[in-house]
Design an enzyme around this catalytic site. Structure first.
Site, PDB file in Angstrom:
ATOM      1  N   LEU A  85     -10.625  16.458  -4.680  1.00 53.46           N
ATOM      2  CA  LEU A  85     -11.295  16.501  -5.975  1.00 53.46           C
ATOM      3  C   LEU A  85     -10.273  17.028  -6.979  1.00 53.46           C
ATOM      4  CD1 LEU A  85     -14.784  18.082  -5.135  1.00 53.46           C
ATOM      5  CD2 LEU A  85     -14.255  15.663  -5.467  1.00 53.46           C
ATOM      6  N   ASP A  86     -10.338  16.535  -8.217  1.00 56.04           N
ATOM      7  CA  ASP A  86      -9.456  17.062  -9.256  1.00 56.04           C
ATOM      8  C   ASP A  86      -9.650  18.574  -9.373  1.00 56.04           C
ATOM      9  OD1 ASP A  86      -8.715  14.470  -9.787  1.00 56.04           O
ATOM     10  OD2 ASP A  86     -10.020  14.264 -11.544  1.00 56.04           O
ATOM     11  N   LYS A  87      -8.628  19.240  -9.842  1.00 59.75           N
ATOM     12  CA  LYS A  87      -8.694  20.685 -10.032  1.00 59.75           C
ATOM     13  C   LYS A  87      -9.953  21.084 -10.791  1.00 59.75           C
ATOM     14  CE  LYS A  87      -6.478  24.405 -12.658  1.00 59.75           C
ATOM     15  NZ  LYS A  87      -5.355  24.770 -13.569  1.00 59.75           N
TER      16      LYS A  87
END
Length: 335
Positions: free
Chosen positions: A143-145
């Site tokens: 997942l993106d940051k």
């Protein structure tokens, strides 16, 4: 020379004319492997003619100035760190966590510590799968940051292989299910549909992805459905709550696809920067909720898969985190 933390300046010679960038650099810099050079190119550490170049297959012309920036060497293996984890499920094969926004998944340049991997090493010890490499042990998907929500991590190589096969299949023939919820500007039309558009790195900004022209990029398919519309004063449908199901898993896929349709996510500084002035349409409570959000309004709400060892179908859900719930409730109050 390798990993010395400095910039190497070269000039393409006559022998380099028509040669791929990565091959030419590998021949000129024997202390760096070709795979290492390809990694440096991909990460934007190589420039050609004074401009960053992320295409390793670019053909060179004689006389072009080249620059290769080699970051300082990092520790070969990340170490465990006492970072709290929200564990939804755990057994001997895998662990399912509810990732908060702001937590980077694995170490990378600029984020060598304080990542989910560091937390998992401390939590799981030596039981994490090694297939992902020392810097990404157990990591099957990311997942993106600044995206919150459900993730699964493999604790054994068997589990890693089984889960990876399901993610590679994208749920086309198996039970893999990934659902995200997002708050976007405007209301996508039709209210339910499919966005099928290839995605590639943006040509002039390595931090961004973009919809690529036909025949380029990687296939990307997003199914979406508008679940709720938000009005603000006299502005009808200023924003909407959208549920997305991924058929592929490209970097920034939902953010890129919805922005391409003209409906970027609220709070998305990369793909929605041109919509910042729209916050003036919101009521005071919604404007305040958006101003303190500090990230894109995207949440991995559901994850389902077959247990890679037992075959049992498993489904996990994560409620909206407080900062997103506050934004949604404030938008509802505007209507």
């Amino acid at each position: 020379m390798a990993d010395a933390g400095r910039t190497i300046h070269l000039t393409a010679g006559a022998d380099d004319a028509g040669v791929r960038l990565d091959r030419a650099l590998a021949l000129r810099l024997p202390d760096l492997s070709r795979s290492r050079i390809q990694e440096l190119i991909k990460d934007g550490h190589v420039s050609v003619g004074g401009k960053p170049e992320t295409n390793a297959s670019r053909k060179l012309a004689a006389g072009l100035p080249l620059a290769v920036t080699v970051p300082p060497a990092a520790a070969a293996e990340p170490s465990g760190e006492d970072i709290p984890l929200s564990v939804l499920y755990e057994d001997n094969a895998l662990i399912v966590i509810d990732k908060p926004a702001g937590l980077v998944v694995h170490p990378a340049p600029g984020n060598e510590t304080g990542t989910l991997v560091n937390a998992l090493i401390a939590h799981c010890g030596a039981s994490l799968s090694g297939i992902g490499g020392v810097r990404r042990p157990g990591i099957v998907h990311r997942l993106d940051k600044d995206t919150s929500g459900v993730m699964v991590v493999a604790k054994t190589d068997e589990a890693h292989k089984g889960l990876s096969a399901q993610f590679a299949d994208h749920g086309r023939t198996g039970p893999l299910h990934r659902a995200y919820v997002a708050v976007v500007w405007g209301v996508p039309q039709p209210l339910a549909g499919t966005i099928s558009a290839p995605i590639d790195r943006a040509p002039h900004n390595r931090e961004k992805m973009a919809v690529a022209r036909a025949g380029h990029g990687r296939e990307a398919v997003t199914h979406y459905m508008v679940e709720e519309r938000f009005a603000a004063g006299h502005a009808a449908d200023v924003a909407s709550f959208v549920r997305c199901r991924l058929e592929t898993g490209r970097t920034h896929q939902i953010r890129v696809h919805l922005a391409h349709r003209g409906h970027p996510l609220l709070g998305d500084a990369i793909y929605g920067s041109g919509f910042r002035t729209k916050s003036a349409l919101l009521g005071e409570a919604a404007r305040q909720a958006l101003s303190v959000l500090s990230r894109q309004a995207l949440h991995a709400a559901e994850l389902g898969f077959a247990h890679p060892v037992t075959g049992e179908e498993m489904r996990f859900a994560s409620p909206l985190p407080p900062e997103l719930l506050r934004l949604v409730n404030a938008l509802r109050a505007n209507t």
